[in-house]
Design a protein around this motif. Structure first.
Motif, PDB file in Angstrom:
ATOM      1  N   LYS A  18       0.880  -1.058   0.099  1.00  0.00           N
ATOM      2  CA  LYS A  18       0.055   0.054   0.085  1.00  0.00           C
ATOM      3  C   LYS A  18       0.895   1.276   0.166  1.00  0.00           C
ATOM      4  O   LYS A  18       1.839   1.392   0.954  1.00  0.00           O
ATOM      5  N   ARG A  19       0.727   2.242  -1.115  1.00  0.00           N
ATOM      6  CA  ARG A  19       1.697   3.499  -1.161  1.00  0.00           C
ATOM      7  C   ARG A  19       0.651   4.494  -0.571  1.00  0.00           C
ATOM      8  O   ARG A  19      -0.518   4.874  -1.069  1.00  0.00           O
ATOM      9  N   ILE A  20       1.252   5.170   0.544  1.00  0.00           N
ATOM     10  CA  ILE A  20       0.789   6.276   1.169  1.00  0.00           C
ATOM     11  C   ILE A  20       1.569   7.285   1.102  1.00  0.00           C
ATOM     12  O   ILE A  20       2.711   7.516   1.533  1.00  0.00           O
ATOM     13  N   LEU A  21       0.977   8.688   0.434  1.00  0.00           N
ATOM     14  CA  LEU A  21       1.696   9.823   0.190  1.00  0.00           C
ATOM     15  C   LEU A  21       1.569  10.409   1.698  1.00  0.00           C
ATOM     16  O   LEU A  21       0.518  10.802   2.123  1.00  0.00           O
ATOM     17  N   VAL A  22       2.752  10.861   2.219  1.00  0.00           N
ATOM     18  CA  VAL A  22       2.539  11.388   3.658  1.00  0.00           C
ATOM     19  C   VAL A  22       3.457  13.004   3.582  1.00  0.00           C
ATOM     20  O   VAL A  22       3.703  13.518   4.663  1.00  0.00           O
ATOM     21  N   LYS A  81      -6.137   7.875  11.706  1.00  0.00           N
ATOM     22  CA  LYS A  81      -6.411   7.754  10.261  1.00  0.00           C
ATOM     23  C   LYS A  81      -5.217   6.833   9.692  1.00  0.00           C
ATOM     24  O   LYS A  81      -5.208   5.919   9.077  1.00  0.00           O
ATOM     25  N   LEU A  82      -3.872   7.221  10.206  1.00  0.00           N
ATOM     26  CA  LEU A  82      -2.525   6.599   9.531  1.00  0.00           C
ATOM     27  C   LEU A  82      -2.614   5.206  10.284  1.00  0.00           C
ATOM     28  O   LEU A  82      -2.648   4.226   9.398  1.00  0.00           O
ATOM     29  N   ASP A  87      -3.049  -1.471   7.460  1.00  0.00           N
ATOM     30  CA  ASP A  87      -3.933  -2.492   7.681  1.00  0.00           C
ATOM     31  C   ASP A  87      -3.511  -3.794   6.791  1.00  0.00           C
ATOM     32  O   ASP A  87      -4.207  -4.642   6.345  1.00  0.00           O
ATOM     33  N   VAL A  88      -2.294  -3.565   5.910  1.00  0.00           N
ATOM     34  CA  VAL A  88      -1.835  -4.598   5.253  1.00  0.00           C
ATOM     35  C   VAL A  88      -0.470  -4.954   5.680  1.00  0.00           C
ATOM     36  O   VAL A  88       0.094  -4.255   6.380  1.00  0.00           O
ATOM     37  N   LYS A  89       0.185  -6.129   5.061  1.00  0.00           N
ATOM     38  CA  LYS A  89       1.708  -6.499   5.353  1.00  0.00           C
ATOM     39  C   LYS A  89       2.816  -5.468   5.169  1.00  0.00           C
ATOM     40  O   LYS A  89       3.603  -5.273   5.806  1.00  0.00           O
ATOM     41  N   ILE A  90       2.620  -4.870   3.937  1.00  0.00           N
ATOM     42  CA  ILE A  90       3.628  -4.076   3.660  1.00  0.00           C
ATOM     43  C   ILE A  90       3.065  -2.583   3.291  1.00  0.00           C
ATOM     44  O   ILE A  90       1.941  -2.486   2.326  1.00  0.00           O
TER      45      ILE A  90
END
Length: 114
Positions: A18-22, A81-82, A87-90
Motif C-alpha cells: 500500500k502506497r501512502i503519500l505523507v 487515520k494513519l 492494515d496490510v502486510k507492506i
C-alpha cells in the motif's frame, strides 16, 4: 507489518504494498494514477510552519523530529487515520523531498517505531 520509505518520483513496484503519500503538498508532475498512490494522508505531515522552518536544513534535523513528533502526539485524529491505514502486510510511505536521509517520511516511520 513492514514500512518502507520511497521517493514518490521513483517507479512504483509490486513490492511497495500500500502506497501512502505523507506530504502536505501534492508532488509536482505526479498524477494519482501514475504514482500509484493508494492514500494521501496530508493531515499527518508536518505543519506548514514546521515545514517552512525546517526547509530541509539537516542542521535542524534533530529539532525538526522533536517538533514533528510533538505535532503528531497532539494530532489524535490524524494518527488514528494513519493507524487505520496500516492494515496490510507492506506499506510504503511516499515523500517528494530530494533529501533521501532527512525527510518527514523517515521521521514518521521513526515515530511509529517508538
Amino acid at each position: 507489518m513492514e514500512i518502507k520509505i520511497k521517493r514518490v518520483y521513483e517507479a512504483p513496484s509490486r513490492q511497495d504494498g500500500k502506497r501512502i503519500l505523507v506530504d502536505r503538498l501534492w508532488p509536482r508532475g505526479i498524477s494519482k494514477e501514475a504514482g500509484k498512490i493508494d492514500l494521501w494522508l496530508k493531515e499527518i505531515s508536518p505543519s506548514n510552519e514546521l515545514r517552512k522552518w525546517y526547509d530541509h536544513d539537516i542542521e535542524h534535523w534533530k529539532e525538526f523530529k522533536q517538533r514533528y513528533w510533538k505535532e503528531l502526539r497532539s494530532n489524535l485524529e490524524g494518527v488514528r487515520k494513519l493507524k487505520d491505514a496500516l492494515d496490510v502486510k507492506i506499506i510504503t510511505f511516499l515523500y517528494s523531498s530530494k533529501n533521501l536521509e532527512y525527510n518527514n517520511a523517515i521521521a514518521l516511520k521513526e515515530f511509529l517505531d517508538r
